[in-house]
Design an enzyme around this catalytic site. Sequence first.
Site, mmCIF file in Angstrom:
data_model
loop_
_atom_site.group_PDB
_atom_site.id
_atom_site.type_symbol
_atom_site.label_atom_id
_atom_site.label_comp_id
_atom_site.label_asym_id
_atom_site.label_seq_id
_atom_site.Cartn_x
_atom_site.Cartn_y
_atom_site.Cartn_z
ATOM 1 N N CYS A 104 28.445 30.758 -15.365
ATOM 2 C CA CYS A 104 28.826 31.646 -16.387
ATOM 3 C C CYS A 104 27.842 32.270 -17.239
ATOM 4 O O CYS A 104 26.894 31.336 -17.640
ATOM 5 C CB CYS A 104 29.932 31.323 -17.214
ATOM 6 S SG CYS A 104 30.679 32.415 -18.454
ATOM 7 N N LEU A 105 27.543 33.431 -17.377
ATOM 8 C CA LEU A 105 26.576 34.248 -18.086
ATOM 9 C C LEU A 105 26.536 33.569 -19.682
ATOM 10 O O LEU A 105 25.475 33.637 -20.238
ATOM 11 C CB LEU A 105 26.413 35.628 -18.070
ATOM 12 C CG LEU A 105 26.138 36.050 -16.663
ATOM 13 C CD1 LEU A 105 26.365 37.899 -16.826
ATOM 14 C CD2 LEU A 105 25.020 35.816 -16.199
ATOM 15 N N HIS A 146 38.277 33.767 -12.810
ATOM 16 C CA HIS A 146 37.071 33.393 -13.960
ATOM 17 C C HIS A 146 37.126 34.334 -14.958
ATOM 18 O O HIS A 146 37.175 34.074 -15.952
ATOM 19 C CB HIS A 146 35.870 33.100 -13.259
ATOM 20 C CG HIS A 146 34.751 32.928 -14.261
ATOM 21 N ND1 HIS A 146 33.923 31.526 -14.321
ATOM 22 C CD2 HIS A 146 34.083 33.714 -15.186
ATOM 23 C CE1 HIS A 146 33.201 31.651 -15.378
ATOM 24 N NE2 HIS A 146 33.122 32.531 -15.733
ATOM 25 N N GLU A 147 37.041 35.736 -14.459
ATOM 26 C CA GLU A 147 36.741 36.791 -15.582
ATOM 27 C C GLU A 147 38.168 37.124 -16.221
ATOM 28 O O GLU A 147 38.357 37.175 -17.394
ATOM 29 C CB GLU A 147 36.255 38.127 -14.743
ATOM 30 C CG GLU A 147 34.994 37.989 -14.006
ATOM 31 C CD GLU A 147 33.784 37.395 -15.121
ATOM 32 O OE1 GLU A 147 34.072 37.437 -16.106
ATOM 33 O OE2 GLU A 147 32.943 36.736 -14.482
HETATM 34 NI NI NI Z 1 32.071 33.734 -17.090
#
Ligand code: NI
Length: 181
Positions: A104-105, A146-147
């Site tokens: 994840c960013l 995930h988003e």
């Molecule tokens: Ni993420």
Amino acid sequence: MSLVLILTLEEFMAVLPLLYFPDPKLNTVAKPVQAVDARIKQLIVDMLDTMYDAKGIGLAATQVNVHEQLIVIDVSEDRDQALVLINPQTVWTSSETHLNEEGCLSVPGIYDGVQRFDAIKVVALDGEGKSRTVEADKLLAVCIQHEMDHLMGKVFVEYLSPLKRNRIKKKMIKAQREDAR
Ligand code: NI
């Protein structure tokens, strides 16, 4: 495309600052987008710019501290197939699930396994405000789940054991302290 036009477009794009785990703002539940207007269209452009700049495959508005239901994704090799999902709703999930390694960013450098549905179907508005049904499997299905979790205020590391999560939390806080120096 002419050089002048490229420059003009870039002038209007911006890489937005990201929130990093364990920032409690990442736990905010996003509200539905009320209208796909100029503000939202600008946000889409900026979020795409931010995602590509960070070499990510997905970004939720939550991660740029905007708590509205907007996601941008691009899982293509050539980074030219942007998918925009506004107010996404899951309408179907496969019975099979799989453990997938995720990153994840907002949690840079951390990768771990999360159980996800193999395939899903979501209904969402696209970047023009048109309703669309998206059927996804493999990486795209994982990415959408995930988003969508981000929009619910959930970061993937919150699925891990408390021991692992706390270790990641400490690591992130230390890294952020060092970055701030
Ligand atoms: Ni993420």
